[in-house]
Design a protein around this motif. Structure first.
Motif, short mmCIF file in Angstrom:
data_model
loop_
_atom_site.label_atom_id
_atom_site.label_comp_id
_atom_site.label_asym_id
_atom_site.label_seq_id
_atom_site.Cartn_x
_atom_site.Cartn_y
_atom_site.Cartn_z
N LEU A 116 0.77 -1.32 0.02
CA LEU A 116 0.09 -0.02 0.06
C LEU A 116 0.94 1.28 0.14
O LEU A 116 0.55 2.26 -0.39
N SER A 117 2.24 1.26 0.71
CA SER A 117 2.93 2.42 0.67
C SER A 117 3.33 2.85 -0.75
O SER A 117 3.30 4.03 -1.03
N GLY A 118 3.58 1.71 -1.57
CA GLY A 118 4.36 2.15 -2.88
C GLY A 118 2.90 2.49 -3.91
O GLY A 118 3.17 3.30 -4.56
N LEU A 119 1.75 1.88 -3.16
CA LEU A 119 0.69 2.01 -4.40
C LEU A 119 0.43 3.41 -4.28
O LEU A 119 -0.41 4.11 -4.96
N ALA A 120 0.57 4.03 -3.11
CA ALA A 120 0.25 5.78 -3.26
C ALA A 120 0.83 6.54 -4.27
O ALA A 120 0.34 7.13 -4.89
N GLU A 121 2.20 5.95 -4.54
CA GLU A 121 2.83 6.82 -5.58
C GLU A 121 2.53 6.38 -6.92
O GLU A 121 2.18 7.28 -7.80
N MET A 122 1.95 5.26 -6.96
CA MET A 122 1.57 4.81 -8.31
C MET A 122 0.12 5.57 -8.82
O MET A 122 -0.09 5.97 -9.66
N LEU A 123 -0.64 5.67 -7.50
CA LEU A 123 -2.22 6.43 -7.73
C LEU A 123 -1.38 8.02 -8.05
O LEU A 123 -2.38 8.46 -9.00
N LYS A 124 -0.43 8.39 -7.39
CA LYS A 124 -0.04 9.62 -7.86
C LYS A 124 0.18 9.73 -9.35
O LYS A 124 -0.09 10.88 -10.10
N HIS A 125 0.99 9.02 -9.68
CA HIS A 125 1.34 8.94 -11.26
C HIS A 125 0.05 8.96 -11.98
O HIS A 125 0.35 9.86 -12.99
N GLY A 126 -0.92 8.24 -12.06
CA GLY A 126 -2.19 8.57 -12.47
C GLY A 126 -2.62 9.94 -12.40
O GLY A 126 -3.08 10.32 -13.28
N ILE A 174 -8.98 6.81 -2.23
CA ILE A 174 -7.99 6.68 -1.42
C ILE A 174 -8.44 6.35 0.10
O ILE A 174 -7.82 5.29 0.72
N MET A 175 -9.40 6.88 0.45
CA MET A 175 -10.11 6.60 1.74
C MET A 175 -10.67 4.92 1.72
O MET A 175 -10.72 4.24 2.83
N GLY A 176 -10.81 4.46 0.49
CA GLY A 176 -11.00 3.00 0.66
C GLY A 176 -9.95 2.24 0.73
O GLY A 176 -10.26 0.80 0.91
N TRP A 216 -4.82 5.78 -13.98
CA TRP A 216 -5.74 6.10 -12.72
C TRP A 216 -7.03 5.04 -12.68
O TRP A 216 -7.22 4.22 -11.88
N ASN A 217 -7.53 5.24 -13.92
CA ASN A 217 -8.76 4.30 -14.08
C ASN A 217 -8.36 2.91 -14.19
O ASN A 217 -9.19 1.92 -13.61
N ARG A 218 -7.24 2.49 -14.72
CA ARG A 218 -6.73 1.03 -14.62
C ARG A 218 -6.50 0.63 -13.42
O ARG A 218 -6.94 -0.48 -12.78
N LEU A 219 -6.05 1.41 -12.62
CA LEU A 219 -5.52 1.00 -11.22
C LEU A 219 -6.82 0.73 -10.38
O LEU A 219 -6.72 -0.04 -9.44
N ARG A 220 -7.72 1.64 -10.69
CA ARG A 220 -9.06 1.66 -9.79
C ARG A 220 -9.56 0.30 -9.98
O ARG A 220 -10.38 -0.41 -9.04
N SER A 221 -9.62 -0.33 -10.96
CA SER A 221 -10.10 -1.36 -11.49
C SER A 221 -9.18 -2.93 -11.37
O SER A 221 -9.59 -3.85 -11.88
#
Lengths: 352, 352
Positions: B173-183, B288-290, B191-196
């Motif tokens: 999850l810690s790394g994922l935050a940066e991935m979400l940021k990249h999107g 993010i809250m999810g 970003w949409n790919r990550l969400r799904s």
């Protein structure tokens, strides 16, 4: 004799401090900091401040004078003061002092917030002709000189001849060793000019020419892969002697005194290994011995000196690598030296 | 999905460790050193060593795990071990670990003998998608993250997906935050790919695409004068929360957890200041809250958080400077934020 250009930064000579004030005004700096030591704080800062009357957005950082300050503890102290003073990335550090100030201040600035601007205002002959030009920053660790550092260029260098007026004779001689070196490695005519000059008070023209030689070498090879190594002439053995003296003597040798001894030893190495003529060896020996006191070395020091040399940054795969002269004015780099050869060159120095 | 090219260095993906062995062979290094911490020494070093069976000219340097090690004392420890192991300028440092190892090891290497070669073998998701690419090295001082460091590129980066298999969910999850940021800052489709996607186990393809986004930004602006500042989205407030947590919590937030909170606050700032739509603000908040637990902030922390933000490297002339979103996939840099605006964005987070 007004200005030289290094890679991306100018070196100013005439009216250097006026030019510094103009540089700060033109630089859009949020604030600036002046790094001094006790000596330059007393002897040089007043003259600098006269030129900074228009500014109030600066603070002073003063450290103890001497090579002992060139370590990570003082560097941390500078970093913390920059933090406490609220330095941001648009801040400028002015290094007012000799080689310790420029090496240490340059390292602190080049690593603070991943690099803020800095300029050098060298106040000793040594730092004017050597440390201030070349983009090397550094601190000592475990008694190894400049083992930690970066290659980072200052934004400008301001060489004010006035500062040399108050310099003790021993400090003049310390810088002179590097000037002699510049002649020996690159310019026989300059070497001859130096021999016939008043070396107690080197003229602004002589200083300028030394900086010019160093500058040309640095521009040709900024990261010391090749020709820049020629500036290490005298320093393989000289650095070891300097470190040794720093560890053992109450009143240690100056950098130049150590390099002077190193240049004699390495002239002998040059004669043995790459054919420097005996006449030129004698000439170099005579000039240097005429200027510098002989250092009290003996054979018991050899192994310690050698172990210091083994830690030299310039070594390759554990072998000691020296820059030597094939004649006065011409240097050849990358000469691997054996322990025996090094000891023989120290024997030569002892025999004088 | 084999290799990306950064400024002067490659980033390898498939069979990364085999490629590392080939890199060392081809590099003419006198010797090399592997920097690990207790965790990577146990969980990652064995796999690496399987690929280094042909070599015996290396030593290990192990430090304590955790952000607390990213300081000048551990750096001095690494420098001294390099000295003791006889490292010369032809040595290579391999940073095997997360962001602490790559930041600290990169800094130690970039300043040892004015810079020796280093490569990164990032072992956490966070370091694979963030710290290992970009040429930033750094250590913390006085509780300020990365206040000391350099811009120095590694010679190569080797991203081995296998290392993620043993990583605890919280580290993913810690790394994922940066991935979400990249999107969020550069690629709405990503970003949409990550969400799904299954974000408990991000695929090698998702990791690759994150590195690709970061790599493109870094190449466009290596020294962070412009567009690279977009990578700071979420970090103005997020870094302050991370520092605050590090100082106050027994079990402090991970980097990603802090940045997740920062991204929500800065999405709110984006809506107030540069017109991010309320729909997108809600979408970002919800995603993010999810994924991340809510951090237990309260109004009493605000002044401390603000004083930490005031020390941020990215500030200009004492004003806090944030990178914000005008829509998902598009970032605008250099937004000066007032104390009141920052507090209002923290109010938003508290209200969730």
């Amino acid at each position: 004799m007004n200005k030289l250009q290094n890679i991306g930064y100018p070196i100013y000579f005439n009216n250097a401090l006026t030019k510094l004030a103009g540089f700060i005004k033109g630089g859009d700096y949020s604030r600036f900091f002046i790094l001094t030591d006790e000596n330059t704080g007393k002897h040089c800062l007043p003259l600098l401040r006269e030129h900074l009357k228009d500014f109030d957005n600066y603070d002073l950082i003063e450290i103890n004078a001497g090579e002992e300050s060139k370590n990570i503890d003082f560097c941390i102290g500078i970093w913390k003061m920059l933090i406490d003073f609220g330095a941001d990335r648009q801040s400028l550090l002015i290094n007012l002092g000799g080689g310790v100030i420029s090496d240490l201040g340059g390292f602190a600035a080049s690593t603070f917030k991943r690099g803020i601007d800095f300029v050098h205002v060298p106040t000793t002959l040594l730092s004017q002709v050597d440390a201030s030009v070349g983009g090397k920053t550094g601190i000592d660790l475990e008694n190894i000189k400049n083992i930690i550092g970066t290659f980072t260029q200052p934004k400008a260098v301001f060489i004010e001849h006035e500062f040399l007026q108050s310099l003790p004779p021993r400090q003049i001689l310390s810088g002179l060793a590097e000037m002699l070196k510049h002649g020996l490695i690159a310019d026989a005519a300059y070497w001859n000019r130096l021999r016939s000059s008043n070396l107690q008070k080197p003229s602004a023209e002589l200083v300028y020419h030394s900086v010019e030689i160093k500058n040309d070498v640095v521009i040709a090879d900024p990261t010391e892969k090749g020709i820049r190594k020629s500036l290490n002439y005298g320093h393989t053995i000289g650095h070891a002697i300097e470190t040794y003296s720093l560890m053992n003597d109450e009143n240690p040798l100056t950098h130049g005194e150590a390099i002077a001894a190193g240049m004699i030893c390495e002239a002998k190495l040059s004669a043995v290994k790459i054919g420097l003529s005996n006449d030129e060896l004698e000439e170099i020996t005579e000039v240097i011995m005429g200027l510098y006191p002989k250092y009290n070395l003996n054979k018991d020091c050899y192994e310690t000196l050698y172990s210091i040399m083994l830690k030299d940054k310039k070594n390759q795969k554990g072998r000691i690598n020296a820059s030597l002269l094939n004649r006065i004015g011409q240097c050849r780099i990358d000469n691997i030296c054996t322990e025996e050869e090094l000891y023989a060159s120290l024997d030569y120095y002892l025999s004088l």
